[in-house]
Write a protein that holds these residues in place. Structure first.
Motif, mmCIF file in Angstrom:
data_model
loop_
_atom_site.group_PDB
_atom_site.id
_atom_site.type_symbol
_atom_site.label_atom_id
_atom_site.label_comp_id
_atom_site.label_asym_id
_atom_site.label_seq_id
_atom_site.Cartn_x
_atom_site.Cartn_y
_atom_site.Cartn_z
ATOM 1 N N ASP A 30 0.819 -1.222 0.000
ATOM 2 C CA ASP A 30 0.000 0.000 0.000
ATOM 3 C C ASP A 30 0.849 1.267 0.000
ATOM 4 N N TYR A 31 2.024 1.186 0.611
ATOM 5 C CA TYR A 31 2.745 2.406 0.945
ATOM 6 C C TYR A 31 3.282 3.150 -0.277
ATOM 7 N N GLY A 32 3.248 2.537 -1.436
ATOM 8 C CA GLY A 32 3.722 3.210 -2.637
ATOM 9 C C GLY A 32 2.657 4.005 -3.352
ATOM 10 N N THR A 33 1.398 3.932 -2.906
ATOM 11 C CA THR A 33 0.342 4.684 -3.576
ATOM 12 C C THR A 33 0.458 6.163 -3.208
ATOM 13 N N PRO A 34 0.218 7.056 -4.179
ATOM 14 C CA PRO A 34 0.395 8.491 -3.892
ATOM 15 C C PRO A 34 -0.827 9.146 -3.255
ATOM 16 N N ASN A 35 -1.790 8.352 -2.793
ATOM 17 C CA ASN A 35 -2.976 8.936 -2.159
ATOM 18 C C ASN A 35 -2.640 9.608 -0.833
ATOM 19 N N LEU A 36 -1.542 9.200 -0.211
ATOM 20 C CA LEU A 36 -1.118 9.793 1.054
ATOM 21 C C LEU A 36 0.395 9.987 0.999
ATOM 22 N N LEU A 37 0.826 11.236 1.035
ATOM 23 C CA LEU A 37 2.246 11.543 0.915
ATOM 24 C C LEU A 37 2.678 12.575 1.956
ATOM 25 N N PHE A 38 3.947 12.471 2.366
ATOM 26 C CA PHE A 38 4.580 13.447 3.249
ATOM 27 C C PHE A 38 5.761 14.033 2.483
ATOM 28 N N VAL A 94 -5.844 1.319 -2.462
ATOM 29 C CA VAL A 94 -6.269 2.724 -2.438
ATOM 30 C C VAL A 94 -7.254 2.973 -1.304
ATOM 31 N N LYS A 95 -8.194 2.071 -1.120
ATOM 32 C CA LYS A 95 -9.191 2.261 -0.057
ATOM 33 C C LYS A 95 -8.521 2.251 1.317
ATOM 34 N N ARG A 96 -7.567 1.361 1.513
ATOM 35 C CA ARG A 96 -6.874 1.330 2.810
ATOM 36 C C ARG A 96 -6.071 2.613 3.026
ATOM 37 N N THR A 97 -5.425 3.099 1.975
ATOM 38 C CA THR A 97 -4.639 4.325 2.124
ATOM 39 C C THR A 97 -5.537 5.531 2.326
ATOM 40 N N ASP A 98 -6.687 5.550 1.677
ATOM 41 C CA ASP A 98 -7.656 6.613 1.951
ATOM 42 C C ASP A 98 -8.097 6.584 3.409
ATOM 43 N N TYR A 99 -8.214 5.386 3.961
ATOM 44 C CA TYR A 99 -8.609 5.283 5.372
ATOM 45 C C TYR A 99 -7.490 5.815 6.273
ATOM 46 N N ARG A 100 -6.259 5.504 5.942
ATOM 47 C CA ARG A 100 -5.135 6.058 6.714
ATOM 48 C C ARG A 100 -5.192 7.586 6.723
#
Length: 261
Positions: A30-38, A94-100
């Motif tokens: 999941d961690y490579g998806t750009p839906n959540l970035l720092f 994507v759904k899991r990263t959106d939840y994060r």
């Protein structure tokens, strides 16, 4: 996948031990998806300021790692309850990263004594054009709103181009959500950095002026926060387990960009 379809934050877990994922489930892809970035932006500093910059960077990294561990614990809890998928399909990642991202937003709004909100802006726009030109129109809109209006460094353009390619490749009726946290790492008299948190969602618009056009709606939610490093430092020792658990996730979700002075 509207945000309201995602599970709510379980407040009882915030002061509890870390919740492990269901047995046999691995969501590290999941961690490579750009839906959540720092994103951390650096400026060159003198030798005399190097240690101060290193200390600032260490505080920011530890804080973000704590947030991500809290989000992962919440995620694992929801997967255990079968409220979120555990497979490796792209839509599940994507759904899991959106939840994060949803958890981190909730944490920033309710439970961090070292973080104060200084600005909150929410607004929507619609972009209408023909199918062939829509992707360029979206890119132009995002550049104006995020780089110019939000005063993000030009280097963010690299990230926008990646996101824009993903937007272009997905279905026109698919809801898409992106969140990014921006910190300019610079040494000055005020050691408490400003945190920019920028979220935007892309969805299909409802009204068309022309029958042959395409309409896309963009909803922006942009926050500014101030990180009180003294208060964070007072609480950091109690957060070491969460920081350690979140650090590897943070490294995979972070981009470091050098900017001109």
């Amino acid at each position: 996948m509207p945000a309201h379809s995602l599970p709510e934050l379980d407040v009882s877990l915030l002061s509890a031990d870390y919740v492990d994922p269901p047995e046999g489930v691995d969501v590290t892809s999941d961690y490579g998806t750009p839906n959540l970035l720092f994103l951390y932006y650096y400026r060159l500093v003198s030798d005399s300021d190097r240690e101060a910059l290193k200390s600032l960077k260490n505080d920011i990294e530890a804080w973000n790692a704590w947030e991500l561990a809290q989000a992962e614990s919440q995620l694992n809890n929801q997967m255990r309850k079968d409220n979120l998928p555990t497979d490796d399909l792209l839509e599940s990642r994507v759904k899991r990263t959106d939840y994060r991202a949803k958890v981190i937003s909730a944490l920033r709004q309710r439970s961090q004594s070292w973080l104060s909100e200084t600005e909150n802006r929410q607004y929507s726009i619609e972009v209408e054009t023909d199918e062939d030109n829509m992707n360029q129109r979206l890119m132009d809109e995002l550049q104006v709103r995020l780089e110019s209006d939000e005063r993000l460094p030009d280097q963010f353009d690299v990230v926008l181009r990646i996101i824009n390619r993903i937007i272009a490749a997905r279905r026109s009726d698919e809801f898409q959500q992106y969140q990014s946290t921006h910190v300019e790492l610079k040494v000055n008299e005020d050691s408490n950095p400003e945190i920019k948190c920028i979220s935007f969602t892309i969805s299909e618009g409802e009204k068309k002026k022309r029958s042959d056009s395409v309409v896309v709606k963009i909803d922006y939610v942009n926050y500014r926060y101030q990180l009180d490093r003294n208060t964070w430092g007072e609480n950091r020792d109690k957060a070491q387990d969460m920081i350690a658990r979140g650090e590897s996730i943070r490294r995979d979700m972070t981009l470091e960009l050098c900017v001109n002075n």
